[in-house]
Every structure is written in C-alpha cells, then in structure tokens.
Design a protein around this motif. Structure first.
Motif: not given
Ligand code: ATP
Ligand code: TZP
Ligand code: MG
Ligand code: MG
Length: 261
Positions: A19-20, A62-65, A67, A98
């Motif tokens: 994650n960021d 910090s997953i987003e679609e 990713d 998630r």
C-alpha cells in the motif's frame, strides 16, 4: 539451521505489491534486513520480475478496482515460477470489496502464507466486521489461526500481543514484541514483507522458518524500544530499521519467547 545469515548472503529479490502508506518504510526495512525489495506492480512486467524473485508480497492496504488485474496476474506468474506468496489482507473485514478480492485470490491461486491481525483473519474465515485497519484485541490469535488453517490449508500468521503461527496444523505462539509496533503505521505491513523474505524460494515453508521470521522481527522491535528515545513512536520507527540491520541469529536465539502448543 537458521535462515538470517544465508538470507543476507543470498540477498533475495522480494516483489512487494503493497500500500501507498508503507512502501518506503517497507523497502527500507527489507534493505536493512538484507533482502532486495522491488515495489513493482505492473502485470506487463511481472513475468520477468518473478523469474528472478525469491518471494512475492501482496498487501491490499490501498487496493483500488484498477489494481485487481495486476495483483491477480502477479499471483499467476508467481505460481508459474514457484515463487512463494504472502498475502496481507489489510482491513479485509472493513469492506465487501476487500473481502471478496481476498477470497477470489485464495480460491484461484496457491497462497503460501496469510499474515494478518486477528480481525482480518477472522473476517476471512467468518463474519467479523472491522472499522478500519486495526485489530479487535479480544480475539484469541491461536483460535483464529486454527480456524484459518482449517479453511485455507496454507500457512497462517496471526499477529497481536501474542502471535500465532500455524503450519500443517501445528501452532507456535510468540510472546516477543512491543505495543509500539501498533503506534507506527506499517508495523504489520513490514512484518508481512519480512515473512516473505524469510521464506524466499520456499513454497512449503516450515513452522521453524516462520517462527524465525517472527522472532527476528519482534526481538528487533524490543531492541528498538530500548535504544535511544525508543519509547517515542518516531524514534522507534527509525530504531526498528537500524535493529533489523544489526540483529544477529544469536540475538534471536537468546531472546526468543516461543511456546509450542
Ligand atoms: P493493525 O492492522 O491492527 O495495525 P497490523 O497489521 O499492524 O495490525 P499487528 O497485529 O499490530 O499487525 O502486528 C505487527 C507486529 O506488532 C507483530 O510483530 C506483533 O507481534 C506486534 N504487536 C502487535 N500488538 C502488540 C502488543 N500489544 N504487544 C506486543 N507486540 C504487539
Ligand atoms: N491505511 C491503509 S493501509 C494502512 C493504513 C493506515 C497501513 C496499515 O499498516 P499496518 O502495518 O497494518 O498497521
Ligand atoms: Mg499496525
Ligand atoms: Mg496490517
């Protein structure tokens, strides 16, 4: 036989999709330990990166679609190249997005180790919900580890005041560590990357290798707390990086608090 000295000689490449918030802290922690981190994420280059990798970390903090494809592709190539995978299911109890992603990853690919706090592992096995990334400290890490092992049939590391490691149904409990690790962002995320480093080239890690990963990290955290201004979170974070650099196998052997259950 212990792993740390060999790891430092071999300097394994650890691909960290993380994650960021914690990328820099994780990379510095792994360099200090003696591994070689690469924060590569792009699916178009994963096949090449994983050809040379010792392990892959997938941390969904910090997953987003957008990713999802990269993470699934990384797991696919890791399985093809026999590269072990550590999954850190950050806050997977906080949203359906998630949790669904983690379950899909676990169903589709061979995950070597799941490393999370008790609430995260409980969410994957049962119905627990979470407010954010932090754990419900009333859960027994041992019980949660057992249940997760039963469901996913892979190695499980559940962290908290007492860490529980389950491999092939056998459990070790680790009593080392300091609560200061919860006052620094990335205290758990870096541990996931350290676990990946200790199991390099090993898709069937032993209870002993995971125990060494956990005790090396938590004994280093105890040294960091005792070092200069180490009871303050900012100094503690820097001290932890230094102690991961300084720690020796003999320090771990002398200070480990491991209970076989
Ligand atoms: P969270 O998402 O709740 O912040 P995390 O993913 O950061 O959790 P932790 O469970 O905090 O992960 O574990 C990270 C490290 O901190 C582990 O090595 C664990 O042993 C240590 N740790 C956590 N809580 C305590 C505590 N109360 N006392 C001692 N060590 C702890
Ligand atoms: N938000 C999304 S990921 C993240 C935060 C604060 C870092 C969590 O770090 P850790 O190591 O799980 O405490
Ligand atoms: Mg934490
Ligand atoms: Mg975490």
């Amino acid at each position: 036989m212990m792993i740390l000295e060999q790891l430092r000689k071999d300097n394994p490449l650890i691909i960290c999709i993380t994650n960021d918030v914690v990328k820099n802290f994780t990379a510095n922690g792994l360099l200090a330990l003696g591994a070689s981190p690469a924060m590569a994420t792009e699916k178009l280059e994963m096949d090449e990166f994983l050809t040379h990798a010792g392990a892959l970390l997938i941390n969904i903090g910090s997953i987003e679609e957008g990713d999802i494809e990269n993470m699934l592709a990384a797991a696919k190539y890791a399985n093809q190249h026999d590269v072990p995978i550590v999954l850190d299911p950050v806050a997977c109890g906080a949203s359906k997005f998630r949790k669904d992603f983690c379950l899909k990853l676990l169903e589709t690919y061979d995950i070597t180790v799941i490393r999370g706090n008790a609430s995260e592992l409980q969410a994957l096995t049962g119905e627990a919900s979470m407010k954010g990334t932090d754990a419900d400290t009333s859960l027994s890490t041992e019980d949660v580890a057992r249940a997760a092992y039963k469901k996913f049939n892979c190695a499980i590391v559940v962290t908290g005041e007492i860490d529980a490691i389950c491999v092939n149904g056998k459990i070790n409990l680790i009593e080392n560590g300091t609560a200061l690790l919860t006052k620094v962002t990335g205290g758990g995320c870096l541990l996931g990357a350290v676990v990946a480093s200790f199991i390099y080239n090993e898709t069937k890690p032993t209870l002993e290798s995971l125990t060494e990963a956990l005790t090396t990290y938590t004994v280093a955290s105890e040294f960091a707390e005792r070092a200069s201004n180490g009871t303050l979170p900012g100094h503690f974070a820097v001290n932890l990086i230094d102690q991961l650099y300084l720690i020796q196998e003999s320090d771990v052997a002398e200070n480990r608090l491991v209970k076989e259950v």
